[in-house]
Design an enzyme around this catalytic site. Structure first.
Site, mmCIF file in Angstrom:
data_model
loop_
_atom_site.group_PDB
_atom_site.id
_atom_site.type_symbol
_atom_site.label_atom_id
_atom_site.label_comp_id
_atom_site.label_asym_id
_atom_site.label_seq_id
_atom_site.Cartn_x
_atom_site.Cartn_y
_atom_site.Cartn_z
ATOM 1 N N HIS A 163 20.014 55.981 -66.120
ATOM 2 C CA HIS A 163 19.461 54.638 -66.122
ATOM 3 C C HIS A 163 19.341 54.083 -64.707
ATOM 4 C CE1 HIS A 163 17.809 50.932 -67.152
ATOM 5 N NE2 HIS A 163 18.715 50.369 -66.406
ATOM 6 N N TYR B 180 16.093 52.267 -61.361
ATOM 7 C CA TYR B 180 16.069 51.166 -60.380
ATOM 8 C C TYR B 180 15.981 51.705 -58.954
ATOM 9 C CZ TYR B 180 16.875 48.449 -64.464
ATOM 10 O OH TYR B 180 16.737 47.912 -65.711
ATOM 11 N N HIS C 27 6.379 53.462 -72.594
ATOM 12 C CA HIS C 27 7.182 52.547 -71.766
ATOM 13 C C HIS C 27 7.279 53.043 -70.323
ATOM 14 C CE1 HIS C 27 10.674 50.317 -70.291
ATOM 15 N NE2 HIS C 27 11.337 51.454 -70.147
ATOM 16 N N PHE C 28 7.599 54.336 -70.162
ATOM 17 C CA PHE C 28 7.843 54.722 -68.771
ATOM 18 C C PHE C 28 6.576 55.064 -67.994
ATOM 19 C CE2 PHE C 28 9.334 58.857 -70.770
ATOM 20 C CZ PHE C 28 8.419 59.711 -70.177
ATOM 21 N N HIS C 29 5.445 55.205 -68.695
ATOM 22 C CA HIS C 29 4.217 55.317 -67.902
ATOM 23 C C HIS C 29 3.778 53.943 -67.385
ATOM 24 C CE1 HIS C 29 4.153 59.464 -69.293
ATOM 25 N NE2 HIS C 29 3.389 59.677 -68.237
ATOM 26 N N ARG D 58 7.993 62.418 -79.251
ATOM 27 C CA ARG D 58 7.767 62.781 -77.848
ATOM 28 C C ARG D 58 8.312 64.189 -77.624
ATOM 29 N NH1 ARG D 58 12.543 60.033 -74.144
ATOM 30 N NH2 ARG D 58 11.381 61.155 -72.574
ATOM 31 N N ARG D 59 8.165 64.719 -76.426
ATOM 32 C CA ARG D 59 8.707 66.029 -76.026
ATOM 33 C C ARG D 59 8.339 67.142 -76.995
ATOM 34 N NH1 ARG D 59 14.069 63.440 -75.694
ATOM 35 N NH2 ARG D 59 14.473 62.753 -73.572
HETATM 36 FE FE1 HAS Z 1 13.273 51.816 -69.197
HETATM 37 C C1 HAS Z 1 13.764 54.494 -71.329
HETATM 38 C C2 HAS Z 1 15.192 49.831 -71.187
HETATM 39 C C3 HAS Z 1 12.960 49.223 -66.936
HETATM 40 C C4 HAS Z 1 11.977 54.002 -66.855
HETATM 41 N N1 HAS Z 1 12.913 53.846 -69.119
HETATM 42 C C5 HAS Z 1 13.160 54.764 -70.104
HETATM 43 C C6 HAS Z 1 12.754 56.071 -69.675
HETATM 44 C C7 HAS Z 1 12.280 55.930 -68.394
HETATM 45 C C8 HAS Z 1 12.381 54.533 -68.058
HETATM 46 C C9 HAS Z 1 11.763 57.038 -67.490
HETATM 47 O O1 HAS Z 1 17.244 50.205 -73.412
HETATM 48 C C10 HAS Z 1 12.825 57.345 -70.513
HETATM 49 C C11 HAS Z 1 13.938 58.254 -70.164
HETATM 50 C C12 HAS Z 1 13.888 59.472 -71.026
HETATM 51 O O2 HAS Z 1 13.230 60.444 -70.642
HETATM 52 O O3 HAS Z 1 14.453 59.439 -72.141
HETATM 53 N N2 HAS Z 1 13.907 49.885 -69.114
HETATM 54 C C13 HAS Z 1 14.630 49.260 -70.053
HETATM 55 C C14 HAS Z 1 14.808 47.850 -69.686
HETATM 56 C C15 HAS Z 1 14.166 47.689 -68.477
HETATM 57 C C16 HAS Z 1 13.627 48.971 -68.127
HETATM 58 C C17 HAS Z 1 15.543 46.798 -70.455
HETATM 59 N N3 HAS Z 1 12.594 51.640 -67.285
HETATM 60 C C18 HAS Z 1 12.568 50.495 -66.541
HETATM 61 C C19 HAS Z 1 12.057 50.766 -65.225
HETATM 62 C C20 HAS Z 1 11.773 52.121 -65.195
HETATM 63 C C21 HAS Z 1 12.120 52.650 -66.500
HETATM 64 C C22 HAS Z 1 11.910 49.742 -64.126
HETATM 65 C C23 HAS Z 1 11.245 52.974 -64.110
HETATM 66 C C24 HAS Z 1 10.883 52.572 -62.933
HETATM 67 N N4 HAS Z 1 14.251 52.095 -70.928
HETATM 68 C C25 HAS Z 1 15.032 51.175 -71.544
HETATM 69 C C26 HAS Z 1 15.706 51.793 -72.699
HETATM 70 C C27 HAS Z 1 15.307 53.127 -72.737
HETATM 71 C C28 HAS Z 1 14.387 53.279 -71.616
HETATM 72 C C29 HAS Z 1 16.641 51.178 -73.637
HETATM 73 C C30 HAS Z 1 15.737 54.199 -73.752
HETATM 74 C C31 HAS Z 1 14.720 54.355 -74.805
HETATM 75 C C32 HAS Z 1 15.046 55.486 -75.742
HETATM 76 O O4 HAS Z 1 15.359 55.193 -76.902
HETATM 77 O O5 HAS Z 1 14.995 56.649 -75.348
HETATM 78 C C33 HAS Z 1 14.110 46.391 -67.674
HETATM 79 O O6 HAS Z 1 14.588 46.635 -66.372
HETATM 80 C C34 HAS Z 1 12.721 45.805 -67.620
HETATM 81 C C35 HAS Z 1 12.713 44.447 -66.962
HETATM 82 C C36 HAS Z 1 11.328 44.008 -66.588
HETATM 83 C C37 HAS Z 1 10.819 42.784 -66.765
HETATM 84 C C38 HAS Z 1 9.416 42.473 -66.300
HETATM 85 C C39 HAS Z 1 9.370 41.488 -65.135
HETATM 86 C C40 HAS Z 1 7.981 41.358 -64.615
HETATM 87 C C41 HAS Z 1 7.618 41.413 -63.311
HETATM 88 C C42 HAS Z 1 6.144 41.347 -62.978
HETATM 89 C C43 HAS Z 1 5.781 40.321 -61.927
HETATM 90 C C44 HAS Z 1 4.285 40.201 -61.811
HETATM 91 C C45 HAS Z 1 3.591 40.432 -60.668
HETATM 92 C C46 HAS Z 1 2.098 40.372 -60.762
HETATM 93 C C47 HAS Z 1 4.192 40.774 -59.376
HETATM 94 C C48 HAS Z 1 11.600 41.702 -67.414
HETATM 95 C C49 HAS Z 1 8.597 41.549 -62.217
HETATM 96 C C50 HAS Z 1 1.552 39.077 -60.309
HETATM 97 C C51 HAS Z 1 0.096 39.162 -60.293
HETATM 98 C C52 HAS Z 1 -0.715 38.111 -60.181
HETATM 99 C C53 HAS Z 1 -2.161 38.320 -60.133
HETATM 100 C C54 HAS Z 1 -0.224 36.720 -60.151
HETATM 101 CU CU CU Z 2 17.545 52.869 -69.082
#
Ligand code: HAS
Ligand code: CU
Length: 576
Positions: free
Chosen positions: A228, A232, A379-381, A442-443
């Site tokens: 996990h 980050y 999700h992860f793409h 998946r996988r």
């Molecule tokens: Fe995740 C599975 C939960 C974030 C990557 N995640 C994965 C896997 C990967 C991955 C690779 O709780 C699969 C692993 C595998 O092979 O099995 N993930 C989360 C949660 C977050 C989260 C709660 N994940 C990420 C990030 C990743 C990533 C970042 C890679 C970089 N994830 C999970 C969970 C699994 C999971 C379970 C397991 C699932 C399963 O069952 O297998 C949080 O950190 C997300 C928080 C994000 C936000 C969004 C904030 C929005 C922002 C945008 C600002 C906008 C801008 C644009 C800048 C709350 C910051 C402005 C534009 C204008 C024009 C104004």
């Molecule tokens: Cu995670």
């Protein structure tokens, strides 16, 4: 101040080398992705189903380990040197860690490629998650270990620069970019403890035949201890780019420097004690521990939600400086013609959606619906495949001139490239999420094994497969455009005039507004360790208790195996 490449030629050479390595990995990993997207959906099958895991491993390892981390070390080397305004303390160390990372890559790479041929038994078809019961050739684990040691030394190199800077600047606040590098690396040191133990004490000895089995649940848990927080490790450099470069590109300034620091401290504290949210469906871990991981994960949403507000506010501030008006009218005043801006803004937009699918994953009850389905690759793409990859590509259009001294070949071509990535991912990731809800696993090379069928809530399976394949093709075109464009720019094919140096404007609310305690990295590290001990000691103890250190029936062979078991026992007793 002059151009970075002229001010710090030796450091710039390492930054360029790291970026070049990163782009090679991107190309290889990306092409494997094309093969998979077309294979799974049945449009074009150039490999046997039995080779699918080799392709998937090459895809995952190249993209989420090599592309991301090589880019990170290059970018962080620049961030440290530029923000402290001093060269590496000893450039030989800088070269050494880069060299070790390359060596590790080659070792692991050879092991993975072995899976494509019958000439050798060597293979590493273990996916980027490489936990038991899948087993790789020892060279794979050795390569991985060498690569990680390289990153540890990189962190040490950057800490050395900071220590030297502090001696000459007592009482001053650490520059924001340096602060971000240091907190990222402290998080990384804690996270990699898990994978180091898994590799050194269990997976490597097992693949060498020193022990004849391992406790699969233990290696999984140790992997996710790292697996996990590693997400980050990919995201924190992106946040640095969104905090320090995106506001400038928008024509404004970062809203709050102290808030950016708080976000990075939160990542340091909370990244590791959440890993069990990848194991909600693992038998052998009590529900209570899973609930604790879920609670920590929900707290961990905070730094990203804070980021969403600060970064958007900074962009809006920039737009208003450029004459933008109205509730939403300011959006039109942004520099949409610049690929660096547009790519990062689109990446941010997609990350907002990714955050929501992350929240669904994180809820224990909802996770049961989506775990091990295509929803998770969806999700992860969006996260690593867009928020991270698209930001890295976009920032390159801003960054490359600073480290090569050559201007970008064509802003317009860059713009098409980043928009194409966005469009391709809209098709692919959305369809992956939807088909995952229908239950497609998946996988797997062939989701229709044994005549399985799926009902989708909306639309047909064939339509969703078409979208996945179409998205995959658009992404491939975008990727090839990116690589070709970087080549054209790097070697200055268009013979453009030299770029001018970039400076980063100070934040509206500067570091002097941050409470001094934020600077106390030792304190935050201790807090992080305490949280890790609280969340991991009992689950690991009960896993070892129930399944044995080397599996219930595991026997340890030879004196080396015995010593190893003894050391492993001691380490696990004192460790989280
Ligand atoms: Fe995740 C599975 C939960 C974030 C990557 N995640 C994965 C896997 C990967 C991955 C690779 O709780 C699969 C692993 C595998 O092979 O099995 N993930 C989360 C949660 C977050 C989260 C709660 N994940 C990420 C990030 C990743 C990533 C970042 C890679 C970089 N994830 C999970 C969970 C699994 C999971 C379970 C397991 C699932 C399963 O069952 O297998 C949080 O950190 C997300 C928080 C994000 C936000 C969004 C904030 C929005 C922002 C945008 C600002 C906008 C801008 C644009 C800048 C709350 C910051 C402005 C534009 C204008 C024009 C104004
Ligand atoms: Cu995670």
């Amino acid at each position: 101040m002059g151009l970075f490449v002229n001010e710090y030629p030796d450091e710039a050479a390492i930054v360029r080398a790291a970026l070049a390595s990163s782009f090679v990995a991107l190309l290889i990993g990306g092409l494997m992705g094309t093969v998979q997207a077309l294979h799974r959906t049945g449009y074009l099958q150039v490999i046997e189903n039995s080779t699918y895991y080799t392709v998937l491993t090459l895809h995952g390892v190249s993209l989420v380990i090599l592309f991301t981390i090589f880019f990170l070390v290059g970018f962080y080397q620049w961030a440290i040197t530029d923000s402290l305004d001093r060269p590496s303390e000893d450039i030989r160390l800088t070269k050494l860690w880069y060299g070790l990372m390359v060596l590790g890559t080659l070792m692991a790479g050879v092991a993975i490629l072995g899976g494509f041929t019958d000439i050798t038994d060597m293979s590493a078809d273990v996916l980027f998650t490489f936990y038991a019961p899948l087993e790789a050739h020892p060279l794979f684990y050795l390569g991985l270990a060498t690569f990680i040691i390289g990153t540890w030394l990189a962190g040490f190199d950057w800490f050395r620069s900071w220590w030297a800077w502090k001696k000459e600047n007592t009482g001053e606040r650490t520059p924001l970019r340096t602060f971000m590098v240091l907190t990222t690396m402290l998080m990384w040191y804690l996270a990699t403890i898990g994978v180091a133990i898994a590799v050194i004490f269990f997976l490597l000895p097992w693949s060498l035949g020193l022990v004849d089995s391992v406790n699969a649940l233990l290696t999984r848990t140790l992997f996710w201890f790292f697996g996990h927080p590693v997400v980050y490790f990919w995201l924190m450099p992106v946040y640095m780019m969104w905090y320090v470069i995106l506001p400038k590109l928008s024509g404004g300034r970062l809203f709050s420097d102290p808030l950016a620091r708080i976000v990075f401290v939160l990542f340091l504290i909370l990244s590791v004690p959440t890993g069990i949210h990848h194991q909600y469906l693992d038998p052998g871990i009590a529900e209570g521990f899973k609930f604790l991981a879920m609670t920590n994960t929900m707290f961990l949403l905070l730094p990203s939600l804070l980021t969403a507000f600060t970064v958007v506010a900074s962009i809006e501030h920039g737009a208003r400086q450029r004459g933008g008006e109205g509730y939403f009218g300011w959006l039109t005043a942004l520099p949409w013609g610049k690929p660096a801006f547009t790519g990062m803004a689109l990446a941010g937009l997609m990350f907002a959606a990714a955050g929501f699918s992350g929240m669904v994953n994180a809820g224990m009850n909802l996770n049961y619906l989506v775990h091990n389905t295509m929803w998770v690759p969806g999700h992860f793409h969006l996260t690593v495949g867009t928020a991270v990859a698209l930001t890295f590509m976009a920032v390159t259009y801003w960054f490359l001139p600073q480290i090569t001294g050559n201007e970008v070949f064509s802003q317009r071509l860059g713009l098409y490239q980043v928009v194409l990535w966005f469009v391709g991912m809209v098709f692919m990731a959305n369809a992956m999420h939807r088909i995952g809800l229908g239950g497609e696993p998946r996988r797997t090379a062939d989701p229709f094994y044994d005549g399985v069928t799926f009902d989708t809530a909306l639309g047909a399976v064939s339509e969703l497969h078409l979208q996945i394949a179409l998205g995959g093709v658009l992404l491939t075109v975008s990727l090839l455009m990116f690589i070709a464009h970087i080549g054209l720019s790097w070697f200055d094919v268009a013979n453009k005039p030299a770029p001018s140096p970039e400076t980063l404007p100070p934040a509206l609310s500067g570091p002097e507004h941050a409470p001094a305690v934020l600077e106390n990295l030792r304190l935050w590290t201790v807090v992080a360790i305490v949280l890790i001990l609280l969340t991991y000691t009992l689950p690991i103890a009960s896993i070892v208790d129930a399944g044995g250190l080397f599996g219930a029936a595991g026997t340890i062979t030879g004196p080396i195996g015995d010593t190893l078991a003894m050391v492993a026992q001691t380490v696990l007793e004192v460790m989280p």
